[in-house]
Design a protein around this motif. Structure first.
Motif, mmCIF file in Angstrom:
data_model
loop_
_atom_site.group_PDB
_atom_site.id
_atom_site.type_symbol
_atom_site.label_atom_id
_atom_site.label_comp_id
_atom_site.label_asym_id
_atom_site.label_seq_id
_atom_site.Cartn_x
_atom_site.Cartn_y
_atom_site.Cartn_z
ATOM 1 N N THR A 1 -55.294 -15.299 30.248
ATOM 2 C CA THR A 1 -54.938 -14.050 29.931
ATOM 3 C C THR A 1 -55.853 -13.052 28.891
ATOM 4 O O THR A 1 -55.481 -11.757 29.117
ATOM 5 C CB THR A 1 -53.490 -13.952 29.137
ATOM 6 N N ASP B 1 -52.466 -23.513 33.547
ATOM 7 C CA ASP B 1 -52.703 -22.335 32.805
ATOM 8 C C ASP B 1 -54.148 -22.327 32.370
ATOM 9 O O ASP B 1 -54.455 -21.662 31.518
ATOM 10 C CB ASP B 1 -51.646 -22.161 31.467
ATOM 11 N N GLN C 1 -45.259 -16.696 33.926
ATOM 12 C CA GLN C 1 -46.244 -17.735 33.573
ATOM 13 C C GLN C 1 -47.023 -17.379 32.470
ATOM 14 O O GLN C 1 -47.523 -16.090 32.389
ATOM 15 C CB GLN C 1 -47.186 -18.005 34.910
ATOM 16 N N THR C 2 -47.683 -18.398 31.858
ATOM 17 C CA THR C 2 -48.383 -17.764 30.562
ATOM 18 C C THR C 2 -49.928 -17.316 30.714
ATOM 19 O O THR C 2 -50.204 -16.498 30.392
ATOM 20 C CB THR C 2 -48.545 -19.100 29.563
ATOM 21 N N GLY C 3 -50.273 -18.114 31.834
ATOM 22 C CA GLY C 3 -51.700 -18.029 32.052
ATOM 23 C C GLY C 3 -52.770 -18.438 31.284
ATOM 24 O O GLY C 3 -53.829 -18.376 31.628
ATOM 25 N N GLY C 4 -52.241 -19.051 30.081
ATOM 26 C CA GLY C 4 -53.155 -19.759 29.202
ATOM 27 C C GLY C 4 -54.244 -18.753 28.565
ATOM 28 O O GLY C 4 -54.175 -17.520 28.391
#
Length: 402
Positions: A315, A339, A309-312
């Motif tokens: 991160t 995200d 997952q990107t985590g938007g």
């Protein structure tokens, strides 16, 4: 034995392996019925009325057979109020006889002295009594008049019967955060373990979330209390968003949806998370999609959730490794992107995100008896009757009770 699903080689912490998903869930929640004698204002499944399409006794036993083959060690049974199903004890006995342990959540309505003695004689059944206030005033405002006394009576019966280590399950609200020590004292009094969970804006909880979810100051108070008492209190994966205050809390600091947890609902629909009962998180149905194992291991939704997952923007936060962006259900039911930050982000990022949030979705399932919420599925209303139920789908779960 439960193992990590086949994925590209990756070495790391156990929590990183969980992100890839397991070949069987660690915690499977199974709501046996939407029927309930209470109408709690924060009910995540909007329970009240029985769905006429509930799985039959034999269909439920087939699910248990499958869980045994998958080596699922225990199932967390809930509802609604699961004990109002006329075949509830038959299913509990069937599960334990097939090496599937049972933990069931109840408001205590049917935990009389006889039932308590029966439970005390079993080594494979755990009981969780729901209580959302350490006093009747606080509890009954959420769960309904008389519900506090009913829960306490169940705890007394269990303790008197010699049942070991019952659980007191508390949904944390802004009205009961000041009662955390009182909850712990109640658990100690009855030889029980305290379990606290987070209020999610799902089901009827969406209608009261703004009024009931803890304030920012209370979030810090809750974190400090868990740091001091966490070793003796169960939290599951409820409060990993609080880890941005400092050290990670005990428990699974990860959203386990579709990775290590999921939900089977009364008609066999499988959702990624017990707190995300919405068509967006519907992975399949055990009756039409080849059984639970097939849904768990092959559904497109679960495959997507188990991918990186990107985590938007989260991160970039120094606390991302412990917070992981927060709760998927809390974000979804407040209109935030997956995200995006958790709506209760302790650093305040949720507040600005909420101000820019889009439309807020509603749960796909609603069996409320109040008539105040639109019910998308045909349901059978509860009415009080004196005759005993003739069959499992009879409309009144309390038939024959005084």
């Amino acid at each position: 034995m439960t193992t990590v699903l086949e994925q590209p080689a990756r070495v790391g912490k156990l929590v990183d392996q969980f992100e890839l998903g397991l070949d069987a869930p660690i915690c499977l929640t199974w709501e046996l019925t939407y029927a309930c004698n209470l109408s709690c204002v924060h009910c995540l499944s909007s329970s009240g009325r029985r769905d006429p399409r509930e799985l039959s006794t034999e269909q439920c036993k087939a699910v248990i057979d499958e869980l045994q083959r998958m080596q699922v060690f225990y199932v967390n049974i809930g509802g609604g109020e699961p004990t109002v199903r006329s075949d509830f004890w038959e299913l509990v006995d069937y599960a334990t006889a097939h090496q599937v342990g049972v933990k069931f959540s109840t408001n205590g309505v049917r935990i009389d002295k006889k039932v308590a003695a029966r439970l005390a004689a079993s080594d494979y059944v755990d009981v969780q009594i729901s209580l959302d206030g350490a006093t009747a005033e606080v509890n009954d405002a959420v769960r309904g008049p008389g519900s506090f006394d009913m829960a306490i009576r169940a705890l007394e019966n269990l303790a008197e019967a010699g049942f070991k280590d019952a659980k007191i399950s508390v949904v944390v609200t802004r009205h009961n955060v000041p009662q955390l020590d009182e909850f712990k004292a109640l658990a100690d009094k009855y030889g029980a373990t305290l379990r606290i969970t987070r209020l999610r804006p799902a089901g009827r909880g969406a209608d009261v979330w703004n009024d009931l979810h803890p304030t920012n100051i209370q979030q810090r108070e809750l974190y400090n209390w868990l740091v001091a008492n966490g070793e003796g209190v169960l939290t599951g994966d409820s409060f990993f968003h609080l880890s941005a205050f400092g050290d990670a809390l005990p428990g699974l600091n990860l959203c386990g949806a579709g990775r290590v947890v999921c939900l089977i609902d009364p008609i066999g629909d499988v959702y990624a998370c017990p707190f995300a009962i919405h068509e967006n998180f519907l992975a399949g149905n055990i009756l039409r999609d080849g059984g639970f194992q097939h849904v768990w291991q092959t559904s497109e939704l679960f495959t997507e959730l188990r991918s990186p997952q990107t985590g938007g923007a989260c991160t970039k936060c120094s606390f991302f490794d412990s917070c992981r962006g927060g709760c998927m259900a809390a974000k979804f039911f407040t209109g935030l992107p997956m995200d995006g930050p958790d709506p209760e982000c302790v650093l305040g990022n949720g507040e600005s995100a909420l101000a820019a949030a889009g439309s807020i979705p509603k749960s796909s399932v609603d069996h409320s008896r109040t008539g105040q919420r639109k019910t998308p599925r045909a349901s059978v209303p509860l009415t009080l009757m004196l005759r005993p139920p003739a069959k499992i789908c009879d409309e009144n779960p309390l038939a024959g009770m005084e």
